[in-house]
Design an enzyme around this catalytic site. Structure first.
Site, short mmCIF file in Angstrom:
data_model
loop_
_atom_site.label_atom_id
_atom_site.label_comp_id
_atom_site.label_asym_id
_atom_site.label_seq_id
_atom_site.Cartn_x
_atom_site.Cartn_y
_atom_site.Cartn_z
CE1 TYR A 79 102.26 -43.34 11.43
CE2 TYR A 79 102.52 -41.04 11.40
CZ TYR A 79 102.57 -42.05 10.78
OH TYR A 79 103.53 -41.76 10.13
CG HIS A 132 99.82 -44.55 6.23
ND1 HIS A 132 99.34 -43.86 7.64
CD2 HIS A 132 100.69 -44.58 6.30
CE1 HIS A 132 100.90 -44.48 8.32
NE2 HIS A 132 101.58 -45.09 7.44
N PRO A 145 114.27 -40.34 7.69
CG PRO A 145 114.83 -37.75 8.24
CD PRO A 145 114.00 -38.85 8.58
CG LEU A 146 117.75 -38.78 11.58
CD1 LEU A 146 117.71 -38.07 12.53
CD2 LEU A 146 118.59 -37.88 10.36
NE ARG A 182 111.78 -47.62 9.84
CZ ARG A 182 110.64 -47.68 9.07
NH1 ARG A 182 110.68 -46.90 10.42
NH2 ARG A 182 110.02 -47.92 8.04
N GLY A 183 116.94 -43.80 12.82
CA GLY A 183 118.10 -43.74 14.63
C GLY A 183 119.33 -43.48 14.09
#
Length: 328
Positions: free
Chosen positions: A55, A121, A201-202, A204-205
């Site tokens: 990241y 990862h 969990p959303l 990606r918005g």
């Protein structure tokens, strides 16, 4: 906040994915905004923070280390190795020597002597999973890591890895609109006593309800290359979102909270790690752990979003080829 088991740890039922603060969705927020969000999450009861060497090509670990190192005993620290930036390019490399070097660099950036949970990862197709996990197990023996995890792997790969060293957590995308873990991984995690950590969990918005127009996504926003966010697919998916928002309104809660509550209801071994750059959005996460969804509500949500109603695969073909997960 309620807690759930994560290998040898007790962690908040909802963690924080830190990626958004440095990576993936366009320009990251200013440093002071990112710092406030991390500290606010900690003060509000989140005790699982998830980052990775990839990241921001190390900048996210540096941020997390700088801000949270003074509070190190208050939370579970998770990071990832096996995929990182090399000369400005994203590289998957699961060779033992690379994993050892990556861990050392992460420890320095995170300003800690030990990483609580270190994930692989991505599985490197050129390296047997047993070799990668064996090298990570050596890091546990050396006291540099406390527990091991895997990201974006199949149930079969999880079993192979678990035979080498106990796998405390498996992390994969899971939400109402991405149900692939239900094929096999969720049940395998239950059998092995492995926590399932749900990233994105959303959606990606999408399930947060704020993203209505995908035409103006920033140039470096990874959603530009995700089929579900193409204009034609997204127009269809927005119709699902409108129905989902009606369910949230009926419960008098933000859509993000409902999405997290749905995930938590799928199993006691599931820990979602939503991410955000905004404190007002962060506040929408809280209360999901105590929101009890009735059987009729769950049935309506499950009928609304599933592989046959969502338009578009979650990844394009090139990205899908890099992962080991089961697919519908």
């Amino acid at each position: 906040m309620k807690t759930r088991r994560l290998g040898p740890f007790s962690a908040s039922a909802i963690g924080l994915g830190c990626m958004n603060l440095s990576h993936a969705y366009g320009l990251p927020p200013p440093a002071d905004q990112a710092e406030r969000l991390l500290l606010s999450a900690l003060d509000q009861g989140i005790t699982l923070f998830d980052t990775a060497a990839l990241y921001g090509f190390g900048t996210n670990e540096t941020l997390v280390g700088r801000v949270l190192a003074p509070h190190r005993q208050r939370f579970v620290l998770a990071s990832k190795c096996g995929m990182q930036g090399v000369n400005g390019q994203r590289v998957i490399d699961g060779r033992p020597a690379t994993l050892r070097a990556s861990c050392e660099a992460s420890l320095q950036r995170l300003r800690t002597d030990v990483i609580d949970l270190l994930y692989l990862h991505r599985m490197d197709p050129a390296v047997p999973i047993e070799d990668s996990v064996g090298a990570m197990a050596d890091l546990v023996l050396a006291g540099k890591v406390r527990a091991l995890g895997l990201s974006e792997v199949s149930a079969a790969t999880l079993r192979r890895a678990h035979a080498v060293h106990p796998i405390a957590a498996l992390q994969t995308e899971y939400s109402l609109w991405t149900r692939n873990p239900e094929i096999a991984v969720l049940q395998t995690c239950r059998e092995l006593g492995t926590a399932f950590v749900a990233f994105s969990p959303l959606a990606r918005g999408f399930l947060g309800g704020a993203l209505r127009d995908v035409s103006n996504l920033e140039a470096k926003d990874i959603r530009r290359n995700m089929p579900r966010f193409s204009p034609e697919n997204y127009a269809h998916n927005l119709q699902l979102l409108q129905a989902f928002e009606l369910e949230a309104a009926a419960l008098d809660c933000p859509p993000a909270r409902l999405a997290l509550a749905w995930l938590l209801s799928q199993g006691e071994h599931i820990i979602p790690i939503p991410g955000t750059t905004r404190e007002d959005h962060l506040m929408e996460f809280f209360g999901a752990d105590t929101l009890v969804l009735s059987a009729p509500t769950l049935a309506r949500l499950n009928a609304l979003m599933h592989p046959n109603t969502v338009a578009g695969p979650r990844y394009n073909a090139a990205t899908q080829a890099e992962i080991d997960t089961e697919e519908f």
